[in-house]
Each structure stands twice: as structure tokens, then as C-alpha cells.
Design a protein around this motif. Structure first.
Motif, PDB file in Angstrom:
ATOM      1  N   LEU A 126     -31.285 -23.550  51.485  1.00 47.29           N
ATOM      2  CA  LEU A 126     -32.345 -23.446  50.463  1.00 47.29           C
ATOM      3  C   LEU A 126     -33.568 -22.702  51.001  1.00 47.29           C
ATOM      4  N   ILE A 127     -33.862 -22.871  52.291  1.00 50.52           N
ATOM      5  CA  ILE A 127     -35.000 -22.140  52.867  1.00 50.52           C
ATOM      6  C   ILE A 127     -34.766 -20.635  52.691  1.00 50.52           C
ATOM      7  N   VAL A 128     -33.545 -20.178  53.052  1.00 51.89           N
ATOM      8  CA  VAL A 128     -33.220 -18.748  52.940  1.00 51.89           C
ATOM      9  C   VAL A 128     -33.268 -18.318  51.464  1.00 51.89           C
ATOM     10  N   LEU A 129     -32.585 -19.090  50.599  1.00 50.87           N
ATOM     11  CA  LEU A 129     -32.482 -18.713  49.189  1.00 50.87           C
ATOM     12  C   LEU A 129     -33.841 -18.716  48.497  1.00 50.87           C
ATOM     13  N   ILE A 130     -34.631 -19.789  48.689  1.00 53.19           N
ATOM     14  CA  ILE A 130     -35.907 -19.912  47.971  1.00 53.19           C
ATOM     15  C   ILE A 130     -36.915 -18.879  48.481  1.00 53.19           C
ATOM     16  N   PHE A 131     -37.029 -18.750  49.820  1.00 54.15           N
ATOM     17  CA  PHE A 131     -38.032 -17.799  50.321  1.00 54.15           C
ATOM     18  C   PHE A 131     -37.592 -16.350  50.095  1.00 54.15           C
ATOM     19  N   GLY A 132     -36.267 -16.087  50.120  1.00 55.28           N
ATOM     20  CA  GLY A 132     -35.758 -14.748  49.774  1.00 55.28           C
ATOM     21  C   GLY A 132     -36.102 -14.430  48.331  1.00 55.28           C
ATOM     22  N   HIS A 133     -35.887 -15.408  47.452  1.00 56.31           N
ATOM     23  CA  HIS A 133     -36.182 -15.264  46.021  1.00 56.31           C
ATOM     24  C   HIS A 133     -37.678 -14.979  45.809  1.00 56.31           C
ATOM     25  N   LEU A 134     -38.529 -15.780  46.459  1.00 55.63           N
ATOM     26  CA  LEU A 134     -39.980 -15.593  46.289  1.00 55.63           C
ATOM     27  C   LEU A 134     -40.415 -14.235  46.850  1.00 55.63           C
ATOM     28  N   PHE A 135     -39.866 -13.847  47.999  1.00 54.81           N
ATOM     29  CA  PHE A 135     -40.252 -12.589  48.633  1.00 54.81           C
ATOM     30  C   PHE A 135     -39.888 -11.399  47.723  1.00 54.81           C
ATOM     31  N   VAL A 136     -38.639 -11.384  47.228  1.00 54.80           N
ATOM     32  CA  VAL A 136     -38.188 -10.263  46.396  1.00 54.80           C
ATOM     33  C   VAL A 136     -38.940 -10.224  45.062  1.00 54.80           C
ATOM     34  N   ASN A 137     -39.180 -11.390  44.469  1.00 60.88           N
ATOM     35  CA  ASN A 137     -39.828 -11.404  43.141  1.00 60.88           C
ATOM     36  C   ASN A 137     -41.331 -11.158  43.224  1.00 60.88           C
ATOM     37  N   LEU A 138     -41.977 -11.626  44.268  1.00 62.64           N
ATOM     38  CA  LEU A 138     -43.443 -11.603  44.272  1.00 62.64           C
ATOM     39  C   LEU A 138     -44.057 -10.588  45.220  1.00 62.64           C
ATOM     40  N   MET A 139     -43.304 -10.115  46.206  1.00 62.00           N
ATOM     41  CA  MET A 139     -43.947  -9.277  47.222  1.00 62.00           C
ATOM     42  C   MET A 139     -43.384  -7.864  47.336  1.00 62.00           C
ATOM     43  N   VAL A 140     -42.078  -7.698  47.083  1.00 56.18           N
ATOM     44  CA  VAL A 140     -41.475  -6.366  47.245  1.00 56.18           C
ATOM     45  C   VAL A 140     -41.944  -5.442  46.118  1.00 56.18           C
ATOM     46  N   GLY A 141     -42.129  -4.156  46.393  1.00 53.07           N
ATOM     47  CA  GLY A 141     -42.522  -3.163  45.378  1.00 53.07           C
ATOM     48  C   GLY A 141     -43.873  -3.488  44.776  1.00 53.07           C
ATOM     49  N   GLU A 142     -43.910  -3.504  43.428  1.00 49.24           N
ATOM     50  CA  GLU A 142     -45.190  -3.791  42.752  1.00 49.24           C
ATOM     51  C   GLU A 142     -45.524  -5.280  42.745  1.00 49.24           C
ATOM     52  N   GLY A 143     -44.615  -6.078  43.297  1.00 50.04           N
ATOM     53  CA  GLY A 143     -44.874  -7.509  43.412  1.00 50.04           C
ATOM     54  C   GLY A 143     -44.899  -8.212  42.081  1.00 50.04           C
ATOM     55  N   ILE A 144     -45.761  -9.211  41.967  1.00 50.41           N
ATOM     56  CA  ILE A 144     -45.776 -10.090  40.787  1.00 50.41           C
ATOM     57  C   ILE A 144     -46.064  -9.327  39.487  1.00 50.41           C
ATOM     58  N   SER A 145     -46.788  -8.212  39.567  1.00 48.17           N
ATOM     59  CA  SER A 145     -47.140  -7.490  38.334  1.00 48.17           C
ATOM     60  C   SER A 145     -45.920  -6.783  37.721  1.00 48.17           C
ATOM     61  N   ALA A 146     -44.821  -6.693  38.483  1.00 44.70           N
ATOM     62  CA  ALA A 146     -43.617  -6.057  37.929  1.00 44.70           C
ATOM     63  C   ALA A 146     -42.703  -7.073  37.237  1.00 44.70           C
ATOM     64  N   LEU A 147     -43.099  -8.360  37.264  1.00 49.70           N
ATOM     65  CA  LEU A 147     -42.247  -9.403  36.664  1.00 49.70           C
ATOM     66  C   LEU A 147     -42.326  -9.373  35.147  1.00 49.70           C
ATOM     67  N   ASP A 148     -41.226  -9.006  34.499  1.00 47.82           N
ATOM     68  CA  ASP A 148     -41.160  -9.081  33.038  1.00 47.82           C
ATOM     69  C   ASP A 148     -39.693  -9.255  32.624  1.00 47.82           C
ATOM     70  N   PHE A 149     -39.439  -9.184  31.319  1.00 52.98           N
ATOM     71  CA  PHE A 149     -38.082  -9.387  30.805  1.00 52.98           C
ATOM     72  C   PHE A 149     -37.106  -8.399  31.439  1.00 52.98           C
ATOM     73  N   ALA A 150     -37.525  -7.130  31.553  1.00 48.81           N
ATOM     74  CA  ALA A 150     -36.642  -6.095  32.101  1.00 48.81           C
ATOM     75  C   ALA A 150     -36.294  -6.387  33.564  1.00 48.81           C
ATOM     76  N   PHE A 151     -37.264  -6.915  34.309  1.00 48.75           N
ATOM     77  CA  PHE A 151     -37.034  -7.247  35.722  1.00 48.75           C
ATOM     78  C   PHE A 151     -35.940  -8.320  35.834  1.00 48.75           C
ATOM     79  N   VAL A 152     -36.076  -9.360  35.016  1.00 49.68           N
ATOM     80  CA  VAL A 152     -35.090 -10.452  35.041  1.00 49.68           C
ATOM     81  C   VAL A 152     -33.731  -9.940  34.552  1.00 49.68           C
ATOM     82  N   ALA A 153     -33.765  -9.135  33.471  1.00 49.46           N
ATOM     83  CA  ALA A 153     -32.512  -8.582  32.932  1.00 49.46           C
ATOM     84  C   ALA A 153     -31.815  -7.750  34.004  1.00 49.46           C
ATOM     85  N   GLY A 154     -32.595  -6.986  34.756  1.00 51.25           N
ATOM     86  CA  GLY A 154     -32.028  -6.150  35.825  1.00 51.25           C
ATOM     87  C   GLY A 154     -31.366  -7.005  36.892  1.00 51.25           C
ATOM     88  N   LYS A 155     -32.037  -8.095  37.277  1.00 53.87           N
ATOM     89  CA  LYS A 155     -31.455  -8.957  38.310  1.00 53.87           C
ATOM     90  C   LYS A 155     -30.175  -9.630  37.814  1.00 53.87           C
TER      91      LYS A 155
END
Ligand code: HEM
Length: 154
Positions: free
Chosen positions: A40-69
Motif C-alpha cells: 500500500l505504501i508503494v501503491l498509495i504514494f505512487g498514486h499521489l505522486f503521479v496524480n498530484l506532482m507529475v507534469g502540471e500536477g493537481i491542476s491537470a486533474l479533470d474528467f479527461a485525466f481520469v478517463a485517460g488513466k
């Protein structure tokens, strides 16, 4: 021994403590908590890192982002693993707490059964969502990336 003295951990405590034949589920549950905790440490922190920090970070989170994943097998498996492990880990942890604190056997059975029923329901529902998710819902706003991809696919 007075009532407020702790009994040594391995002291037999009546019928319930007599070890039955077959696999020791309590022990496997204990091992599962440790192994799933590490995963869970790997999965949760990997999830948070990719969703909130990579690329444009949290501002890129929208329906299309989730649909893409959800259209990528790698992230489908990642998210489903996280869902299963977190639910089974959390439910088994709550079962331990209920067993520790609820002294009435009937209440304990109702609570532990409810925990597994809810967890099973949520796991089935979540797994279905991840693997059957279709971003091409009607009324997608024109001009959105998802709407264009869906139109291109026909
Ligand atoms: C970062 C990831 C996590 C790690 C490393 C972790 C680790 C652990 C470990 C090693 C235990 C066993 C403690 C013991 O036997 O004394 C435990 C218990 C527990 N965990 Fe987690 N866990 C994590 C995430 C979660 C999540 C996401 C949930 C909820 C969904 C959760 C809920 C619980 C509960 C309710 C217990 C039982 C606590 C108790 O026995 O007093 N944990 N955790």
C-alpha cells in the motif's frame, strides 16, 4: 493474580483459545497486514505522486485525466490492486479492533459480518467501475478533448 494484572500473552483462556486444526487464519491475517501495508505504501504514494506532482500536477486533474488513466491497463490494474488491498486491509484491521473491544459475541458477529459484506460490495462495485468505465457518455461538452476522441472513434 488481581483483576488488573495482565496475563502472559500465551496463557490459554478457555475453549476459544484452543487451537483448532487447519490453517491458522489469525496468523495469515497478521502476515497479510504486514505485506499489504508495504504494498500500500508503494501503491498509495505512487498514486499521489503521479496524480498530484507529475507534469502540471493537481491542476491537470479533470474528467479527461481520469478517463485517460482508466483506459490504460497499467493504471486499471494499479487502481484495482489499491482498491482491493486497502479494503481488505482496512476491513481486517477493523475486524481486529472489533474483536478486541466488543465483548458481546452476538454483536461482534453482526459487526464483523457487516464489515465483510460492505467491503465485498464496495470491492465488486469499484472493480466493475474500473473495468467497464466508458468516458463517451452523451452530452459531453463540445470542444473537450474527451468529446473529440469519442467522436473520432465513432
Ligand atoms: C500506507 C499504507 C499502510 C501501511 C504501511 C499500513 C500498515 C499497517 C500495519 C502494519 C497494521 C497492523 C498493526 C498491528 O497489527 O499492530 C495496520 C493495521 C491497520 N490498518 Fe493499515 N496500513 C496502511 C494503510 C491503511 C489504509 C489505507 C487503511 C484503511 C483503509 C488502514 C487501516 C488499518 C486498520 C483499521 C488497522 C487495524 C489497527 C489496529 O489493529 O489497531 N491501513 N496497518
Amino acid at each position: 493474580m488481581t483483576a488488573d494484572t495482565l496475563v502472559p500473552p500465551r496463557t490459554p483462556q478457555g475453549k476459544a483459545s484452543v487451537r483448532r486444526k487447519g490453517p491458522n487464519l489469525e496468523q495469515w491475517g497478521w502476515v497479510f497486514m504486514r505485506v499489504s501495508g508495504v504494498l500500500l505504501i508503494v501503491l498509495i504514494f505512487g498514486h499521489l505522486f503521479v496524480n498530484l506532482m507529475v507534469g502540471e500536477g493537481i491542476s491537470a486533474l479533470d474528467f479527461a485525466f481520469v478517463a485517460g488513466k482508466f483506459s490504460t491497463p497499467f493504471w486499471q490494474v494499479w487502481d484495482v490492486l489499491m482498491l482491493w488491498l486497502a479494503f481488505i486491509h482496512g476491513t481486517n484491521g477493523m475486524r481486529t479492533i472489533v474483536n478486541d473491544y466488543v465483548t458481546n459475541a452476538k454483536v461482534r458477529r453482526v459487526l464483523v459480518t457487516s464489515l465483510w459484506v460492505v467491503a465485498g460490495f464496495m470491492i465488486i462495485l469499484g472493480t466493475l467501475v474500473v473495468f467497464t468505465f466508458d468516458p463517451c457518455i452523451p452530452n459531453l461538452s463540445n470542444g473537450s478533448v474527451v468529446a473529440e476522441v469519442c467522436r473520432a472513434q465513432g
